[in-house]
Design a protein around this motif. Structure first.
Motif, PDB file in Angstrom:
ATOM      1  N   LEU A 156       0.838  -1.203   0.000  1.00  0.00           N
ATOM      2  CA  LEU A 156       0.000   0.000   0.000  1.00  0.00           C
ATOM      3  C   LEU A 156       0.868   1.246   0.000  1.00  0.00           C
ATOM      4  O   LEU A 156       1.892   1.300   0.672  1.00  0.00           O
ATOM      5  CB  LEU A 156      -0.900   0.009   1.237  1.00  0.00           C
ATOM      6  CG  LEU A 156      -1.796  -1.219   1.433  1.00  0.00           C
ATOM      7  CD1 LEU A 156      -2.571  -1.094   2.740  1.00  0.00           C
ATOM      8  CD2 LEU A 156      -2.742  -1.398   0.261  1.00  0.00           C
ATOM      9  N   ARG A 157       0.429   2.240  -0.751  1.00  0.00           N
ATOM     10  CA  ARG A 157       1.146   3.514  -0.772  1.00  0.00           C
ATOM     11  C   ARG A 157       0.177   4.655  -0.496  1.00  0.00           C
ATOM     12  O   ARG A 157      -1.033   4.534  -0.707  1.00  0.00           O
ATOM     13  CB  ARG A 157       1.854   3.713  -2.119  1.00  0.00           C
ATOM     14  CG  ARG A 157       0.925   3.783  -3.320  1.00  0.00           C
ATOM     15  CD  ARG A 157       1.658   4.259  -4.558  1.00  0.00           C
ATOM     16  NE  ARG A 157       0.816   4.213  -5.745  1.00  0.00           N
ATOM     17  CZ  ARG A 157      -0.062   5.138  -6.095  1.00  0.00           C
ATOM     18  NH1 ARG A 157      -0.245   6.197  -5.308  1.00  0.00           N
ATOM     19  NH2 ARG A 157      -0.769   5.028  -7.205  1.00  0.00           N
ATOM     20  N   PRO A 158       0.702   5.783  -0.011  1.00  0.00           N
ATOM     21  CA  PRO A 158      -0.150   6.944   0.261  1.00  0.00           C
ATOM     22  C   PRO A 158      -0.816   7.430  -1.020  1.00  0.00           C
ATOM     23  O   PRO A 158      -0.322   7.183  -2.115  1.00  0.00           O
ATOM     24  CB  PRO A 158       0.837   7.979   0.796  1.00  0.00           C
ATOM     25  CG  PRO A 158       2.017   7.174   1.275  1.00  0.00           C
ATOM     26  CD  PRO A 158       2.101   6.009   0.350  1.00  0.00           C
ATOM     27  N   TYR A 159      -1.909   8.161  -0.893  1.00  0.00           N
ATOM     28  CA  TYR A 159      -2.538   8.579   0.348  1.00  0.00           C
ATOM     29  C   TYR A 159      -3.720   7.685   0.706  1.00  0.00           C
ATOM     30  O   TYR A 159      -4.255   6.998  -0.154  1.00  0.00           O
ATOM     31  CB  TYR A 159      -3.056  10.016   0.218  1.00  0.00           C
ATOM     32  CG  TYR A 159      -2.042  11.113   0.278  1.00  0.00           C
ATOM     33  CD1 TYR A 159      -1.452  11.486   1.473  1.00  0.00           C
ATOM     34  CD2 TYR A 159      -1.693  11.815  -0.877  1.00  0.00           C
ATOM     35  CE1 TYR A 159      -0.546  12.551   1.537  1.00  0.00           C
ATOM     36  CE2 TYR A 159      -0.774  12.868  -0.822  1.00  0.00           C
ATOM     37  CZ  TYR A 159      -0.205  13.232   0.375  1.00  0.00           C
ATOM     38  OH  TYR A 159       0.688  14.270   0.431  1.00  0.00           O
ATOM     39  N   SER A 160      -4.158   7.814   1.977  1.00  0.00           N
ATOM     40  CA  SER A 160      -5.387   7.149   2.384  1.00  0.00           C
ATOM     41  C   SER A 160      -6.616   7.982   2.062  1.00  0.00           C
ATOM     42  O   SER A 160      -7.709   7.436   1.887  1.00  0.00           O
ATOM     43  CB  SER A 160      -5.374   6.889   3.893  1.00  0.00           C
ATOM     44  OG  SER A 160      -4.267   6.134   4.285  1.00  0.00           O
ATOM     45  N   ASN A 161      -6.453   9.292   2.000  1.00  0.00           N
ATOM     46  CA  ASN A 161      -7.615  10.173   1.899  1.00  0.00           C
ATOM     47  C   ASN A 161      -7.477  11.229   0.811  1.00  0.00           C
ATOM     48  O   ASN A 161      -8.215  12.207   0.794  1.00  0.00           O
ATOM     49  CB  ASN A 161      -7.875  10.853   3.251  1.00  0.00           C
ATOM     50  CG  ASN A 161      -6.582  11.135   3.985  1.00  0.00           C
ATOM     51  OD1 ASN A 161      -5.629  11.601   3.371  1.00  0.00           O
ATOM     52  ND2 ASN A 161      -6.531  10.834   5.268  1.00  0.00           N
ATOM     53  N   HIS A 162      -6.517  11.045  -0.080  1.00  0.00           N
ATOM     54  CA  HIS A 162      -6.377  11.927  -1.243  1.00  0.00           C
ATOM     55  C   HIS A 162      -6.225  11.056  -2.486  1.00  0.00           C
ATOM     56  O   HIS A 162      -5.619   9.985  -2.430  1.00  0.00           O
ATOM     57  CB  HIS A 162      -5.128  12.815  -1.162  1.00  0.00           C
ATOM     58  CG  HIS A 162      -5.087  13.718   0.029  1.00  0.00           C
ATOM     59  ND1 HIS A 162      -6.125  14.538   0.381  1.00  0.00           N
ATOM     60  CD2 HIS A 162      -4.118  13.940   0.943  1.00  0.00           C
ATOM     61  CE1 HIS A 162      -5.798  15.229   1.463  1.00  0.00           C
ATOM     62  NE2 HIS A 162      -4.584  14.866   1.834  1.00  0.00           N
ATOM     63  N   SER A 163      -6.709  11.537  -3.593  1.00  0.00           N
ATOM     64  CA  SER A 163      -6.490  10.823  -4.847  1.00  0.00           C
ATOM     65  C   SER A 163      -5.052  11.047  -5.320  1.00  0.00           C
ATOM     66  O   SER A 163      -4.329  11.903  -4.800  1.00  0.00           O
ATOM     67  CB  SER A 163      -7.463  11.321  -5.915  1.00  0.00           C
ATOM     68  OG  SER A 163      -7.043  12.574  -6.430  1.00  0.00           O
TER      69      SER A 163
END
Length: 568
Positions: A270-277
């Motif tokens: 998994l890579r960032p973000y959790s809450n941004h596209s």
């Protein structure tokens, strides 16, 4: 020779003994430090791996590895300990590891949730991170997980119920499947966790919130949200001694460029973000992330996905206060959360979408997993449904998957292959850090004790000396500093004794185009100096994240002198 024990997961005492043994056996390559204490007063350990004869660990590019942020995800701790073992034992034999420890620093924190993991490993209980009661100081009314039949496991209970949403599958009586919306006239069940009901009135009850509801991976500052919006987030960002100790260590050790955080489960990177596209990432950072993720797929077999785009259960389901988001957004580090192990993948189940599968999947997938359990684990992973006289609910059946040992964590027999693949990926990532070097030194005698001095520095690493565009945007890394030291009797005519120069690119910006972009990985610094022949001057070049290098030069009455650079 110290060996790594794959047969079981280490308790806290075993973990500390292992770390101390490795530190004692490899003193040249290891510094073992405590960075703080847990809620219950246990030391939190970080192992610093580098060849101390080739320089101070803070003067080399650094890479961060941590594990066991969540108490039950002890597979991550095993992988972290295995990486330590391999780096130290393979140093004399593997040129890549020799280069890594000679020129770089690797930080490994093998277990963050030291209290929670100890309870998880030494009792039937599950918990998320900390043993601190949260968000309530006392146990709330309702059903709490307990081992009520004394078999040392907390499984599931199925209770016959005309209102039940489940029924026994025709494929295998161990499998429970959803009752059809229009279905009546059969035998149906309600599924619950094995446990006891606090203050049961004999009629209805609710599922009680866990006593230990803290989630360390929701306690970091990036877009932190309170409990009402994000379960497990804590009283405020870094409210827990464990997460605060970790972040304070990062702030003090500013040479880190990237990270891996080991979790379970899912067999996915998994890579960032959790809450941004992905639109929120600088374009070049996104492209580098894709390159690194493809490397992960090649070495581990795990897909690499954006958490926002590929690992949310619902379009409106966001994660706040996560470590990986904070590490990238605040420090500009490239890194990943790796969800180790997955019983479904191991059983041959094909997941088209991680999110959808976790919410709902066909019973044929459950059958594959049960067949795998029967063949590979001798049936030990699934406990057949057995009748039990519940002291509050009466007749129930208890059974289901042994979640701890085959869902949440890899059975021990699968650890060697899993650990080796993750080790290969971790090494490949650490070797991508920027690496400062002195490329060339020239001294030209001008006559009259005047010398023209040129020192050229270069970045031999893949990443730029600033790590990422996000790090530049956040001003998270200082410019490169060049310091000229002169002895008595030598004076500076032009130039600066201390000056800052722009960052150096690495090779990462070359992979985005088939055209080279000039020599943006090199830069020279110039001085005019007056001094006597034979005088020694020293040049030190400091990059927070790419290392510190030094060279000593002698003023000689030759037409031109090229010195030998020193340093990593």
């Amino acid at each position: 020779m110290i060996s790594f024990d794959f047969s079981h997961y280490y308790t806290y005492t075993e973990l500390v003994d292992y770390l101390n043994q490795m530190a004692t056996h490899y003193p040249q390559l290891v510094q073992l430090k405590t960075i703080g204490q847990s809620y219950a007063g246990r030391d939190i350990w970080v192992m610093i791996l580098t060849n101390q004869k080739t320089g101070n660990y803070l003067e080399k590019p650094g890479y961060w590895i941590d594990a066991n942020t969540h108490a039950g995800e002890v597979t991550g701790s095993a992988v972290a300990c295995y990486i330590i073992y391999q780096l130290l034992t393979q140093y004399p034999n593997d040129p890549a590891i020799a280069r890594l420890l000679d020129k770089y620093t690797v930080y490994v924190l093998p277990r963050l949730a030291v209290d929670g993991a100890e309870k998880y490993l030494t009792s039937p209980h599950w918990l998320r991170s900390s043993i601190r009661p949260y968000p309530y100081p006392d146990e709330q009314d309702g059903l709490h997980r307990e081992d009520i039949n004394g078999d040392g496991l907390i499984l599931e209970m199925r209770i016959k119920d005309d209102c039940g949403a489940w029924k026994v599958s025709e494929l295998d009586p161990r499998i429970m499947v959803h009752r059809e919306p229009e279905e009546f006239g059969g035998t149906y069940y309600t599924l619950l966790s094995e446990g006891l009901i606090r203050n049961y009135d004999g009629y209805g009850f609710k599922i009680a919130p866990p006593v230990e509801g803290m989630d360390f991976n929701r306690n970091y500052p990036h877009l932190w949200a309170p409990e009402g919006k994000q379960k497990g987030s804590g009283d405020f960002p870094l409210s827990e001694p464990e997460t605060r100790a970790e972040v304070e260590f990062w702030q003090e050790n500013r040479n880190i460029n990237g990270f891996i955080s080991y979790h379970t489960y899912g067999a996915v990177i998994l890579r960032p973000y959790s809450n941004h596209s992905d639109d929120e990432l600088p374009l070049s950072d996104l492209e580098i992330y894709k390159i690194l993720g493809n490397k992960g797929k090649k070495l581990t077999g795990y897909d690499c996905v954006s958490i926002y785009h590929g690992f949310r259960y619902h379009s409106q389901d966001f994660t706040y206060g996560a470590m990986d988001d904070y590490a990238y957004d605040h420090f500009g580090w490239f890194g990943f959360t790796i969800e180790l192990w997955d019983i479904a993948t191991e059983s041959g189940v094909i997941k088209q979408d991680h999110r959808i599968w976790n919410i709902d999947h066909p019973p044929e997938d459950d059958l594959k997993m049960l067949q795998w359990n029967d063949e590979k684990l001798g049936g030990e992973g699934f406990i057949n449904w057995q009748p039990f006289d519940h002291p509050q609910l009466g007749e129930v059946e208890i059974g289901g998957w042994n979640y701890k040992t085959c869902w949440q964590n890899a059975p021990a027999k699968f650890l060697p292959d899993l650990c080796q693949k993750q080790y290969n990926f971790a090494v490949s990532q650490a070797l991508l850090c920027p690496l400062l070097a002195i490329a060339r030194t020239d001294i030209t005698y001008q006559g009259g004790d005047i010398y023209y001095v040129v020192v050229q520095v270069e970045n031999q690493g893949f990443l730029p000396t600033y790590t990422s565009k996000k790090a530049l945007e956040r001003k998270a890394v200082r410019p490169i500093e060049v310091i000229l030291s002169l002895p008595d009797g030598v004076t500076l005519i032009s130039g600066h004794l201390e000056q800052e120069i722009d960052h150096l690119e690495g090779r990462s910006n070359k992979v985005l185009s088939w055209l080279a972009k000039g020599t943006d990985y090199r830069r020279q610094v110039e001085w005019v100096i007056k001094g006597h022949s034979g005088a020694e001057i020293e040049v030190t070049v400091c990059s927070e994240r790419a290392g510190t290098v030094r060279t000593s030069l002698s003023l000689i009455h030759n037409d031109c002198f090229t010195g030998e650079p020193h340093g990593s």
